[in-house]
Structures are given as C-alpha cells and as structure tokens.
Design a protein around this motif. Structure first.
Motif, mmCIF file in Angstrom:
data_model
loop_
_atom_site.group_PDB
_atom_site.id
_atom_site.type_symbol
_atom_site.label_atom_id
_atom_site.label_comp_id
_atom_site.label_asym_id
_atom_site.label_seq_id
_atom_site.Cartn_x
_atom_site.Cartn_y
_atom_site.Cartn_z
ATOM 1 N N ARG B 307 -2.496 51.084 61.149
ATOM 2 C CA ARG B 307 -1.305 50.408 60.620
ATOM 3 C C ARG B 307 -0.926 50.889 59.463
ATOM 4 N NH1 ARG B 307 0.454 46.346 64.349
ATOM 5 N NH2 ARG B 307 -1.327 45.765 65.752
ATOM 6 N N GLU B 308 -1.111 52.107 58.633
ATOM 7 C CA GLU B 308 -0.629 52.688 57.609
ATOM 8 C C GLU B 308 0.458 53.357 57.676
ATOM 9 O OE1 GLU B 308 -3.979 55.844 56.484
ATOM 10 O OE2 GLU B 308 -5.594 54.068 57.011
ATOM 11 N N ILE B 309 0.802 53.720 59.039
ATOM 12 C CA ILE B 309 2.233 54.405 59.122
ATOM 13 C C ILE B 309 2.735 53.883 60.429
ATOM 14 C CG2 ILE B 309 2.070 56.599 58.002
ATOM 15 C CD1 ILE B 309 1.367 57.832 60.655
ATOM 16 N N ASN B 310 4.120 53.913 60.358
ATOM 17 C CA ASN B 310 4.898 53.115 61.542
ATOM 18 C C ASN B 310 5.976 54.056 62.262
ATOM 19 O OD1 ASN B 310 5.984 51.394 63.359
ATOM 20 N ND2 ASN B 310 7.245 50.109 62.079
ATOM 21 N N PRO B 311 5.785 55.167 62.575
ATOM 22 C CA PRO B 311 6.695 56.219 62.885
ATOM 23 C C PRO B 311 7.522 55.674 64.227
ATOM 24 C CG PRO B 311 4.560 56.970 63.730
ATOM 25 C CD PRO B 311 4.242 55.884 62.824
ATOM 26 N N GLY B 312 6.904 54.834 64.758
ATOM 27 C CA GLY B 312 7.681 54.456 66.245
ATOM 28 C C GLY B 312 8.978 53.408 65.506
ATOM 29 N N ARG B 313 9.154 53.308 64.297
ATOM 30 C CA ARG B 313 10.436 52.537 63.785
ATOM 31 C C ARG B 313 11.579 53.353 64.330
ATOM 32 N NH1 ARG B 313 14.245 50.566 62.947
ATOM 33 N NH2 ARG B 313 14.966 49.587 61.244
ATOM 34 N N VAL B 314 11.533 54.876 64.941
ATOM 35 C CA VAL B 314 12.887 55.321 65.164
ATOM 36 C C VAL B 314 13.267 54.801 66.645
ATOM 37 C CG1 VAL B 314 12.393 57.633 63.887
ATOM 38 C CG2 VAL B 314 11.370 57.390 66.145
ATOM 39 N N PHE B 315 12.409 54.181 67.334
ATOM 40 C CA PHE B 315 12.803 53.594 68.508
ATOM 41 C C PHE B 315 13.548 52.537 68.335
ATOM 42 C CE2 PHE B 315 9.040 56.154 69.909
ATOM 43 C CZ PHE B 315 9.609 56.672 70.697
ATOM 44 N N THR B 316 14.855 52.524 68.740
ATOM 45 C CA THR B 316 15.768 51.221 68.435
ATOM 46 C C THR B 316 15.867 50.703 69.878
ATOM 47 O OG1 THR B 316 17.717 52.722 68.785
ATOM 48 C CG2 THR B 316 17.026 52.508 66.308
ATOM 49 N N GLU B 317 15.559 51.135 70.810
ATOM 50 C CA GLU B 317 15.886 50.287 72.262
ATOM 51 C C GLU B 317 14.739 50.700 72.879
ATOM 52 O OE1 GLU B 317 19.754 49.714 74.950
ATOM 53 O OE2 GLU B 317 18.961 51.936 74.819
ATOM 54 N N GLU B 318 14.289 49.640 73.793
ATOM 55 C CA GLU B 318 13.614 50.028 75.144
ATOM 56 C C GLU B 318 14.063 49.421 76.487
ATOM 57 O OE1 GLU B 318 9.471 48.415 74.680
ATOM 58 O OE2 GLU B 318 9.211 48.436 76.886
#
Lengths: 345, 345
Positions: B307-318
């Motif tokens: 949990r040092e980085i959170n590149p998944g933040r670019v997903f704004t929808e599932e």
C-alpha cells in the motif's frame, strides 16, 4: 585580411575584409592557423540552404589558431596561446553548459567566419581550449586538432548519443562522409566490440577500416537494414549513428537499430520527417543535435597531443585559403573527403 | 463464457464465446478477476484504427486473475496462483528481454482478449507475476494491481524514458488521461523535485494533485510551451512525458523540454510526423514505444501490496463485464477516466 564569402550556390570567393577586433570583454580574436570546409557548408553551396539571399555571407566554423587579442574579462587564456574551439561558443557556466550541452549554451553563438586569416570568438573563456602549454604544436598535429573543432567532435557525439559503451556488441555508422568516419573512430574509442561502417566508396571505406571498422556494408535502404539484421542475429544493432541528415539515412538508421537500442543523429537535418508510429514501435532512443564538442575538447586535445588518435586522417587535401572555392568544389564533387585551408600559405 | 467484441466504430458487444485452453506448453489460461478499457481501445472505437475491417475482434489487454490451466513447460507458477501480467507477453530470456525491453521480446504476443471471463496468455512463465503468496489479495487492491498491467506501467515507463531521477528539478506531463496521471505518480516515485501536469479538466487535475503534481498548467500548444519555459527559467523542463500520441502533444512535449533534456513518449502514435530539423535543434532525447511493463512488474506489485502507491485511483467506475459497451461510451465521452470491468458480477 583574407576572408571567404559565399555569394550564391557554387559561388565562393576569397576577398579582402577588415580584421576583426574584440567587441565585448568576453571576446577573443585569433590568428587562424588552419580552417577547413565542413560537409554542412555544402548545403548552401548546393543551394539547399540559402543564407546568402540577403547578400554574401562569411563562411567557416572550424579553426585552430593563436590568440592575438583578448577581452578584459577573459582570465584563463593569454595572448599567444595556441587554441582550438568549438563551432558553437559557450559560456561554460549556464545550466545547459553545466548539464553537458555547451553547444546549446544560453549565450551560444555559432561561429561563421573561420575561413579567414583572423576570427573573433565570443564567450572565449568557455569556448577556447589551450593546446598543451600554449606553444605552437608540431605541424603534423594540425589536422587532428582542427578536426576536434567540429568533425571529430560531431562524430564522437554521434557515437556517444547512440550510447556506445564497452557493453556494445555492435555499433553501425550510416554515412561515410567525414563525420561518419569520425563516428567509426569514436565508436571504437568508446569500446564497441564490433563496428560496421555503411559505405559504398572504396576511398572512404579504407579510412573506416583504418579507424577500426570491422566490417563494411555497401547496401543501402531496405537492403542495408536487412544486411545489418542478418549480421546481428536478426535483431539490429544496439547503437547506430546517423551521420547524413536525410530522410533515407534516418529511416535506415532507425531500421538498423534493435528494439531498445539507440540512434545518435548528427547529420544536420534536411527535409527529414520521422513517422511517429514507426518511431514508437521501433522502441529506440533518438538523441542528437549540434554536438557539444566543448564538453570533450580537453580530452580530445590530450589524446591528439599524445598521438593516441589521428582524427585528422579525414583531411585528404590541403589548400591555401585563397583557393577555398576549389576546396568546396573538390568536396562537392567528392574528389576529396575533407579539405584543410591554410590562411597563410 | 462472456467475451467482449468490437464490431465497428462505437459497436461493442459482449457475447458468448468458447473458453480458451492451453495451446502450447508455454501457455497459461487464467480466470479473469478484473479487466478494463484502455485509452488505446478508444482509437478503434472512434474509427481511427479499424482492426474490425475483416470481422469483429476481441478486445482487452489488461488483466488480473487466477491461473486455471498451465502448459507443461511452465514451472515457476502453479494452478490457483493469483497473477498479473503485461499487455505484451515475453519469454524473459531473449536478448531484448535481457536488455530490459520485454514488451519487444522476439517472441512477443500482444494480449487482445482480456475483456472476458477467461484469457489465454502465451509465454506465461516470462509474462505472469504471482501476487504475494498467490492467494487472492484484498479486493480493494484489485484496481491498483490491474493498473500495473498497463496503464500504470506505461505511465511509469514514460517518466523513466524521460530520464526522471532524483536529479530532476522539473518533470512535465503532457496529457491528463489515465496514462498521463500515472506518469505524474511515477515522476514523483522516481524523485522529480517538481512535477507539472498539463491539464484543463478539473476532475483529472484533482487526481494529478493527489498523485503529487506540484502545479497544473492549463495552457496548450505554443501557450503551454511558453508557460513551461516561464516556470523553468526560460529553459524548459529536463524531463517531459508525452502521454497522448498526437502531433500537437508531441510538438508541445519537445517544445517544453530544455536542450539536452529528455522526452518519454508513450502515447500510442497516431498521424504523428516529427520534423527532423526541429528535433535536431531541440537537442532532446526521445525514447518511447510499448512500455516494458514486465521489467518493473514485481516491484510494482510489491509496492501495491504494501500500500505504498495507489495507481488504481485512475479507475473512476466499475461495471459488470456485460456492460462493457457502456464502459467504452463513458470513457469516450469523458464521463469517466478509466473503467474497470468485473467479468463475474
């Protein structure tokens, strides 16, 4: 004094002109001991560039000589010093110089009147390098010292920008003009295990071999690319120098490079357009531009003075300055590879 | 099983298709846990590329999942392992892989059917990376693990190819799509002191800031270049990432780079043509192409699991996989930055 001018395509004249003097405290004036004609001087000679559209222009950007006048702020050099400088002047202190790109100095001037008896050089402190102790070196070293000013420095930059190191299995040089030949020498200096020169002129191929080329490939274009791939396990070379500056040579260079490899491009670009998709999927590095010669000039001078390298080998003729027009013709018609001019002969 | 197909511009359908099986001893088949839509999937959706000219094509190249079938020669993985892999498969052993460019592996396949319930992956041993001990990770980590498969890896490559290091004063990212945003995160990870995101969409600029952007520049083209120069002592930035793939963005990127600096270009090129003379006198490095994601994938997975980085933040929808068509529309119409698909919802 005598100064070379270009009036129009094919029309080069050596005429009387005023001796230049120091204008700014950072200037120097040198008595030019030798100058020469550059492959890039042939572009206007052939009418491809037209700098003379508003009148005749002075020519020449490669020089060695003796300092005869110095601006008051120049402290690291003295009158009488025998020096060599880059074709682009640089202050040596700006962030771009400090990052290793003096030919892109924020205070850069391009030298443009070196085919003459005297030359004013701006940014003298950052630009000029004293040769040895400053006394006149042996005359047989003049060609190599002069070559360091541009043609060798540019070939070296091509090999460096193509990331040639002792880890390089294969380096390829596209272009067998003087810059290409110097790139062959440089690729060997930088440690490439195997250097391939692409050349179809026996006189040039012979110098490439002298400079350390392990192999000559005469094919060009798609055939040239196929031949390079055949010689590199189908992959292409790790390092490729583009030393011509045409669309064909750039395409040949990128096509000859293996994915992840590097293209050093130092042929002054003319009507080149690089297709983005081709470049993207080639996955190569591309780096080039005006060679930061001054970065390595002290090292070059040292190696030349110790006779470790002989980049002056690309000069195949020496003429008195007054015969500059013949020098241009000899190079244009490929009778000579590169011609040195003696302003005092 | 369900599989996404593109039939024509704007025409995406999710239909029944046969479950893939191992074809070659080097293959694996995974049960896809999450997939997503890539910015590059929008090129055919908009009719700019036409891969469907000879019939509908499968879509999707980003994936995380569980291995359900393994070829006999794959020894480093086992059935049940939770894995992530690159959009390009690679054997991990060829000279190009060994040089650090696995997405240009001589045995490369581009993954092209990941928006589905099951996916066959070639070169499984070299391509797939086990996540942690192979058991299913916490579900809130799915977006970031999925992002590592391409969008984050590509942004990271852009910053790396632009030579971002702790010595980089200023890094600029051209493009505020998902790749550009990941490049902002990556430039910070690689140590840039100051990161400027070029964005004119507040939702995207907000994520850029979350990812560490120090400054947002809304101007584009010549105005954008002028603004970057103004912010960098008139010189331009040392490192610039081109994350769009158009003529304008490439020109903007090169123009925003200082001489001797580096452009990392990772926008998949469309109708780009780079003027050779402009490139030559810009004196920049240009490097890019298909991102060698696999090179850094173990490191990415490790940082994400910690949990040092959170590149998944670019997903704004599932969305459920069956609503893939809506996912394409949401991205095409810029309602969402990037949409994750759940094949089992």
């Amino acid at each position: 004094m005598l100064q070379t001018f270009m009036y129009a395509p094919g029309d080069v004249r050596v005429e009387e002109a005023p001796v230049p003097h120091v204008n700014k405290p950072t200037d120097a004036v040198i008595r030019v001991v030798r100058a020469c004609v550059c492959g890039s001087d042939l572009w206007p000679f052939r009418g491809i560039e037209k700098p003379y559209e508003n009148g005749p222009v002075t020519m020449g950007h490669e020089y060695i000589g003796e300092i005869v006048e110095l601006g008051t702020s120049v402290t690291g050099l003295k009158k009488g010093d025998f020096v060599v400088g880059s074709f682009a002047t640089s202050d040596g202190t700006c962030p771009i110089c400090q990052a290793g790109y003096p030919s892109d100095c924020v205070h850069r001037d391009f030298v443009g009147a070196a085919q003459a008896q005297y030359l004013r050089v701006s940014n003298a402190e950052g630009t000029l390098v004293r040769v040895g102790d400053g006394s006149t070196p042996d005359e047989d070293l003049f060609p190599s010292l002069l070559a360091a000013s541009d043609v060798f420095g540019t070939g070296y930059y091509g090999a460096w920008a193509a990331d040639v190191t002792p880890h390089t299995d294969t380096a390829v040089v596209v272009g067998d003009g003087a810059v290409g030949l110097e790139a062959v020498l440089s690729a060997k200096m930088l440690g490439a295990k195997h250097v391939i020169a692409m050349s179809r002129h026996e006189d040039r191929a012979a110098i490439a071999r002298e400079f350390g080329a392990d192999q000559i490939v005469a094919e060009r274009g798609e055939e040239g690319i196929a031949r390079i791939k055949q010689l590199t396990d189908g992959l292409g070379a790790q390092s490729v120098v583009e030393a011509v500056g045409t669309q064909q040579s750039m395409t040949q260079a990128i096509g000859s490079t293996r994915r992840g490899g590097s293209v050093g491009f130092v042929g002054v670009s003319h009507d080149q357009s690089i297709d983005g998709e081709m470049l993207f999927f080639s996955a190569v590095h591309v780096h080039g531009g005006p060679a930061p010669v001054r970065r390595w000039l002290p090292e070059f001078v040292d190696k030349i003075m110790h006779r470790e390298i002989n980049p002056g080998r690309v000069f195949t003729e020496e003429l008195p300055l007054e015969k500059a027009a013949q020098a241009y013709r000899d190079m244009d018609e490929r009778r000579e590879i590169k011609v040195m001019l003696n302003p005092w002969a």
